[in-house]
Design an enzyme around this catalytic site. Structure first.
Site, PDB file in Angstrom:
ATOM      1  N   SER A 262       0.871  -1.063   0.120  1.00 18.15           N
ATOM      2  CA  SER A 262      -0.055   0.097  -0.020  1.00 18.15           C
ATOM      3  C   SER A 262       0.798   1.146  -0.124  1.00 18.15           C
ATOM      4  O   SER A 262       1.968   1.254   0.338  1.00 18.15           O
ATOM      5  CB  SER A 262      -0.811  -0.010   1.250  1.00 18.15           C
ATOM      6  OG  SER A 262      -1.490   1.243   1.270  1.00 18.15           O
TER       7      SER A 262
ATOM      8  N   TYR B 197      -1.050   0.071  10.498  1.00 17.39           N
ATOM      9  CA  TYR B 197      -1.371  -0.587   9.082  1.00 17.39           C
ATOM     10  C   TYR B 197      -0.098  -0.161   8.309  1.00 17.39           C
ATOM     11  O   TYR B 197       0.269  -1.068   7.518  1.00 17.39           O
ATOM     12  CB  TYR B 197      -2.500  -0.041   8.754  1.00 17.39           C
ATOM     13  CG  TYR B 197      -2.994  -0.591   7.255  1.00 17.39           C
ATOM     14  CD1 TYR B 197      -3.478  -1.651   6.904  1.00 17.39           C
ATOM     15  CD2 TYR B 197      -2.847   0.424   6.159  1.00 17.39           C
ATOM     16  CE1 TYR B 197      -3.870  -2.018   5.758  1.00 17.39           C
ATOM     17  CE2 TYR B 197      -3.175   0.317   4.913  1.00 17.39           C
ATOM     18  CZ  TYR B 197      -3.556  -1.190   4.321  1.00 17.39           C
ATOM     19  OH  TYR B 197      -3.955  -1.246   3.160  1.00 17.39           O
TER      20      TYR B 197
HETATM   21  N1  LIG Z   1      -8.793  -0.518  -0.804  1.00 13.77           N
HETATM   22  C1  LIG Z   1      -7.882   0.281  -0.648  1.00 13.77           C
HETATM   23  O1  LIG Z   1      -8.026   1.506  -1.090  1.00 13.77           O
HETATM   24  C2  LIG Z   1      -6.496  -0.287  -0.754  1.00 13.77           C
HETATM   25  C3  LIG Z   1      -5.541   0.605  -0.603  1.00 13.77           C
HETATM   26  C4  LIG Z   1      -4.060   0.186  -0.500  1.00 13.77           C
HETATM   27  C5  LIG Z   1      -3.884  -1.220  -0.284  1.00 13.77           C
HETATM   28  N2  LIG Z   1      -5.130  -2.125  -0.180  1.00 13.77           N
HETATM   29  C6  LIG Z   1      -4.792  -3.403  -0.056  1.00 13.77           C
HETATM   30  O2  LIG Z   1      -5.123  -4.258  -1.074  1.00 13.77           O
HETATM   31  C7  LIG Z   1      -5.624  -5.686  -0.595  1.00 13.77           C
HETATM   32  C8  LIG Z   1      -6.926  -5.961  -1.116  1.00 13.77           C
HETATM   33  O3  LIG Z   1      -7.760  -5.196  -0.424  1.00 13.77           O
HETATM   34  P1  LIG Z   1      -9.231  -4.952  -0.811  1.00 13.77           P
HETATM   35  O4  LIG Z   1      -9.240  -3.287  -0.922  1.00 13.77           O
HETATM   36  O5  LIG Z   1      -9.647  -5.766  -2.083  1.00 13.77           O
HETATM   37  O6  LIG Z   1     -10.132  -5.062   0.695  1.00 13.77           O
HETATM   38  P2  LIG Z   1     -11.243  -6.268   0.865  1.00 13.77           P
HETATM   39  O7  LIG Z   1     -12.211  -6.244  -0.179  1.00 13.77           O
HETATM   40  O8  LIG Z   1     -11.484  -5.806   2.115  1.00 13.77           O
HETATM   41  O9  LIG Z   1     -10.273  -7.537   1.051  1.00 13.77           O
HETATM   42  C9  LIG Z   1      -9.467  -7.633   2.073  1.00 13.77           C
HETATM   43  C10 LIG Z   1      -9.606  -9.490   1.825  1.00 13.77           C
HETATM   44  O10 LIG Z   1      -8.659  -9.862   2.777  1.00 13.77           O
HETATM   45  C11 LIG Z   1      -9.177 -11.050   3.470  1.00 13.77           C
HETATM   46  N3  LIG Z   1      -8.624 -11.355   4.683  1.00 13.77           N
HETATM   47  C12 LIG Z   1      -8.383 -10.777   5.861  1.00 13.77           C
HETATM   48  N4  LIG Z   1      -7.836 -11.129   6.571  1.00 13.77           N
HETATM   49  C13 LIG Z   1      -7.573 -12.649   6.322  1.00 13.77           C
HETATM   50  C14 LIG Z   1      -7.004 -13.812   6.785  1.00 13.77           C
HETATM   51  N5  LIG Z   1      -6.620 -13.881   8.071  1.00 13.77           N
HETATM   52  N6  LIG Z   1      -6.814 -14.861   6.017  1.00 13.77           N
HETATM   53  C15 LIG Z   1      -7.463 -14.583   4.847  1.00 13.77           C
HETATM   54  N7  LIG Z   1      -7.825 -13.708   4.298  1.00 13.77           N
HETATM   55  C16 LIG Z   1      -7.980 -12.664   5.018  1.00 13.77           C
HETATM   56  C17 LIG Z   1     -10.439 -10.863   3.684  1.00 13.77           C
HETATM   57  O11 LIG Z   1     -11.138 -12.138   3.516  1.00 13.77           O
HETATM   58  P3  LIG Z   1     -12.662 -12.216   4.063  1.00 13.77           P
HETATM   59  O12 LIG Z   1     -13.763 -12.175   2.929  1.00 13.77           O
HETATM   60  O13 LIG Z   1     -12.640 -13.770   4.633  1.00 13.77           O
HETATM   61  O14 LIG Z   1     -12.979 -11.300   5.193  1.00 13.77           O
HETATM   62  C18 LIG Z   1     -10.995 -10.040   2.499  1.00 13.77           C
HETATM   63  O15 LIG Z   1     -11.225 -10.866   1.266  1.00 13.77           O
HETATM   64  C19 LIG Z   1      -5.272  -5.543   0.820  1.00 13.77           C
HETATM   65  O16 LIG Z   1      -4.149  -6.303   1.100  1.00 13.77           O
HETATM   66  C20 LIG Z   1      -5.096  -4.212   1.256  1.00 13.77           C
HETATM   67  O17 LIG Z   1      -4.251  -3.985   2.390  1.00 13.77           O
HETATM   68  C21 LIG Z   1      -6.172  -1.461  -0.213  1.00 13.77           C
END
Ligand SMILES: NC(=O)c1ccc[n+]([C@@H]2O[C@H](COP(=O)([O-])OP(=O)(O)OC[C@H]3O[C@@H](n4cnc5c(N)ncnc54)[C@H](OP(=O)(O)O)[C@@H]3O)[C@@H](O)[C@H]2O)c1
Ligand SMILES: Cc1cc2nc3c(=O)[nH]c(=O)nc-3n(C[C@H](O)[C@H](O)[C@H](O)COP(=O)(O)OP(=O)(O)OC[C@H]3O[C@@H](n4cnc5c(N)ncnc54)[C@H](O)[C@@H]3O)c2cc1C
Lengths: 244, 447
Positions: free
Chosen positions: A136, A149
């Protein structure tokens, strides 16, 4: 023969969009995560749309003891691995509650180190493959709003950079993805600036293009590279007084 | 319940436009929780209806619920979640030599919307409406139960949900029959028609053709009334067309693209456009080989063509008259429209087959669809048309209605009591309600 990609945290919005890109690109998929019931429906959907093979697998990033067994059982061995899982957590709670900061760090950092190390060793032996870690921009500089984070993601970025350095000669690629804002479940309750925010589909396209081309570090949307370059260069004595 | 901001929402014709909350979901679990948390709501797919049938303060928006569940290529059976669009389905099945047995004039409607409005296509006279090809569906009832409905199980509910306008619950998924095709081309015959009599004769002599539809000119008077173009189509078999045919098609494509610059909305423009359209057929019957998109979805090429009508929106008026009254009825209606001076832009005529479910629109006879820009006098004119249509035993299509009265509705859909009995059983508290259902009194007794 089709190559297989393992997606960890496959229920994430960004991962779902990336799965579709990869499936359209002809890769078979392992969709790994905690909600296997929904992931198997996703897998079936991808199989029908793109005429590939997809399988749902249970995976918990926090349960690092299970990781070696999990990876051993993958058949066929994946050509690519994408670590997309992550939690934003509650930063305020993390100031007081050890469980909260542990969850943030263990998911975003330790979980990745655990599973990606296993993948790296296999791929190094095989002499091919790719690893994508979704870090990120928050890891580029710690801010008051989300430094627990951010520090976990900073750790992940450093880990990926070192891994890339190590695997470079063995023909394994490591790609660090640094999203800015992406409209996903994670950010649903935040008021995101529209010009700086990507849809999961846009982010997925950027990631897929990075896999196809020879990129090492990719920011999505692209302007975040320049925004972060600027932010990283603000002198600390000024930065510490700012609220951004 | 989390706080969701209100948005301005309107369906395809941009009228009416209301403030509403759009609740999205992606899994069956989320759908169950969502429906449980709302006390009044209506499902909405891609909002391709014209009017208020999927509008309400709280809207259950389905397009994120869009996975394929199963595709059996041998048996030609497809099962999907209800928010998937026909567009996504076609992208997946056409390359495998399969097509939808019934399709509306746009790819951008959801599976759930196609079932809930029991949509019809150019082959209705032979193949019936969409519901006829649904083998089974899962319904989330207002009471929170998920029930399996088919012709064998919960048959009464099954027939009422096809065409039921979302008022008996949320359709979660459906299994539908597909049809095999050998090519992606249609062999089309275009025949110019002198007048309405001629047009209707054409429909009736060509009743065995798979696809038929006519475009007609409502501006011409007297003996010329109803001159237009009659179009027939059959799926091309493999090897039926040569590359020469295809080249010809590209050069002289008989398909009229429905580009509609603003000026065409006034009478002069309309006349010019109509003449131009008619000229294409002047040369006598013409054979052409449009591809599936050109034949079935010409309007999809012009994104957001609904905006040509401006922010005020427009109304589409679609009715059907029983066959025995169609000839006289259409003349009466045309006379009325001409006298009012409020002219429709597009007029599409089609011969329909018999009716299916209690709220399903088609009945054996001619249906005419007319697009009107919203302007003073329109409402009074359409109310008069309502009377004409219902006096002749006809009815108005609910998917295209934003204004009909409760009384007219009752006259047009005499089987409504059968539907309301089920509504009483499944939804006594009227959890499922739209602006339309409230206007038309489509509700369980204690309201
Ligand atoms: N959205 C943003 O603006 C943003 C910005 C920078 C970086 N990111 C990064 O991008 C990545 C994808 O995130 P997203 O935005 O697509 O969010 P998201 O839809 O909330 O996805 C996060 C996923 O992580 C899974 N997860 C959490 N804890 C876990 C565990 N212990 N074991 C297995 N799976 C786990 C969750 O699974 P469950 O479905 O089982 O809960 C969920 O599917 C993340 O690494 C996030 O930090 C996002
Ligand atoms: C260019 C164009 C051409 C068209 N051509 C034709 C045609 O040839 N023949 C024809 O019959 N129609 C035609 N239509 C109308 C269109 O097919 C119908 O209005 C269709 O129902 C729209 O589907 P939707 O997914 O957009 O649903 P919406 O318009 O959002 O909703 C329509 C109705 O379906 C209900 N509904 C939607 N999803 C569900 C669900 N999952 N469960 C329960 N109820 C649900 C809603 O409550 C509402 O009552 C056309 C429309 C356009 C814009």
């Amino acid at each position: 023969m089709r190559k297989t990609v393992l997606i960890l945290g496959a229920g994430s919005d960004m991962a779902r969009a990336l799965s579709a890109e990869l499936a359209e690109g002809g890769y078979n998929l392992f969709l790994a995560g905690r909600n296997v019931h929904e992931l198997s429906k996703d897998a079936k959907d991808l199989e029908i749309r793109f005429e590939i093979q997809a399988e749902a697998l249970y995976f918990d990033a926090l349960d690092t003891n299970s990781h070696p067994g999990f990876y051993d059982h993958l058949n066929p061995e994946p050509f690519g691995v994408v670590a997309a899982f992550g939690v934003l957590g509650d930063e305020n709670l993390a100031r007081r509650d050890p469980l909260e900061w542990q969850q943030i760090i263990n998911t975003n950092y330790s979980g990745c180190v655990s599973i990606l190390s296993l993948a790296a060793n296999r791929m190094e032996k095989a002499g091919e493959g790719f690893i994508v870690g979704i870090s990120s921009v928050a890891g580029d500089r710690g801010r008051a709003a989300n430094y627990v984070y951010g520090s976990a993601k900073a750790g992940l970025s450093a880990f990926l950079s070192g891994l890339r350095n190590r695997l470079c000669r063995s023909g394994v690629r490591v790609i660090t993805v640094k999203p800015g804002f992406v409209r996903t479940k994670m950010t649903r309750d935040l008021d995101l600036p529209s010009r700086l925010s990507a849809t999961p589909e846009e982010a997925a396209r950027d990631i897929f293009n990075a896999i196809l081309s020879n990129r090492d570090v990719v920011y999505t949307r692209w302007m975040w590279r320049w925004i972060m370059a600027f932010i990283k260069h603000i002198p600390e004595r000024i930065f510490k007084r700012m609220s951004i | 319940m989390e706080n969701l901001p209100e948005l301005l929402v309107a369906n395809w014709n941009n009228y009416p436009r209301i403030n509403a909350r759009l609740w999205e979901f992606r899994t069956e679990n989320q759908a169950v929780k969502l429906l449980d948390s709302l006390s009044r709501c209506i499902p909405r797919g891609l909002g391709r209806s014209y009017g208020d049938c999927s509008l309400e303060k709280n809207i259950i928006s389905t397009p994120d619920f869009k996975r394929f569940i199963a595709l059996d290529q041998k048996q030609e059976i497809l099962e999907c979640e209800a928010g998937i669009s026909l567009d996504q389905i076609l992208r997946t099945i056409i390359p495998r030599g399969l097509f939808l047995p019934v399709t509306p004039g746009t790819r951008h409607v959801t599976l759930g919307g196609a079932i809930a409005s029991d949509v019809h296509g150019k082959n209705h006279h032979l193949h019936g409406a969409f519901g006829r090809h649904v083998l089974s569906l899962l319904l989330l009832t207002p009471g929170g139960e998920v029930i399996d409905c088919s012709r064998e199980k919960n048959a009464e509910i099954f027939y009422a949900v096809c065409g039921g306008m979302g008022l008996l619950g949320l359709i979660l998924s459906a299994r539908i029959r597909l049809m095999p095709i050998q090519s992606t081309y249609i062999s089309q015959l275009t025949i110019p028609a002198e007048n309405l009599d001629h047009l209707m004769d054409l429909f009736e002599t060509h009743e065995q053709s798979t696809y038929s539809v006519a475009w007609l000119d409502l501006l011409s008077r007297g003996r010329n009334f109803g001159h237009g173009l009659f179009m027939l189509g059959e799926h091309c078999l493999s090897g039926e067309i040569t590359s020469k045919d295809l080249r010809r098609r590209e050069k002289f494509g008989i398909n009229i693209p429905f580009f509609m610059p603003g000026w065409i909305m006034n009478e002069h423009g309309l006349r010019a456009f109509n003449n131009l359209y008619h000229l294409r057929g002047k040369s006598g019957p013409g054979r052409s080989f449009p591809d599936l998109d050109d034949f079935f979805y010409p309007l999809d090429k012009v994104h957001n063509w609904n905006r040509f009508y401006g922010r005020k929106g427009f109304l589409q008026y679609q009715f059907v008259l029983p066959k025995e009254h169609s000839r006289l009825g259409l003349e009466k209606i045309q006379a009325h429209i001409q006298a009012s001076g409020i002219l429709p832009f597009l007029a599409v005529l089609k011969l329909l087959g018999p009716q299916a479910g209690p709220l399903s629109f088609p009945l054996q006879g001619y249906t005419l669809a007319l697009d009107f820009p919203i302007k003073p006098g329109l409402s009074a004119m359409l109310s008069a048309l309502d009377r004409l249509v219902h006096n002749l035993g006809g009815r108005i299509y609910l998917a295209k209605d934003a204004r009909m009265s409760k009384l007219d509705f009752r006259r047009g859909y005499p089987e409504i009591s059968r539907f309301l009995e089920l509504k009483n059983k499944l939804d006594p508290k009227n959890k499922m309600a739209s602006l339309q259902s409230k206007r038309l009194g489509l509700c369980a007794k204690p309201y």
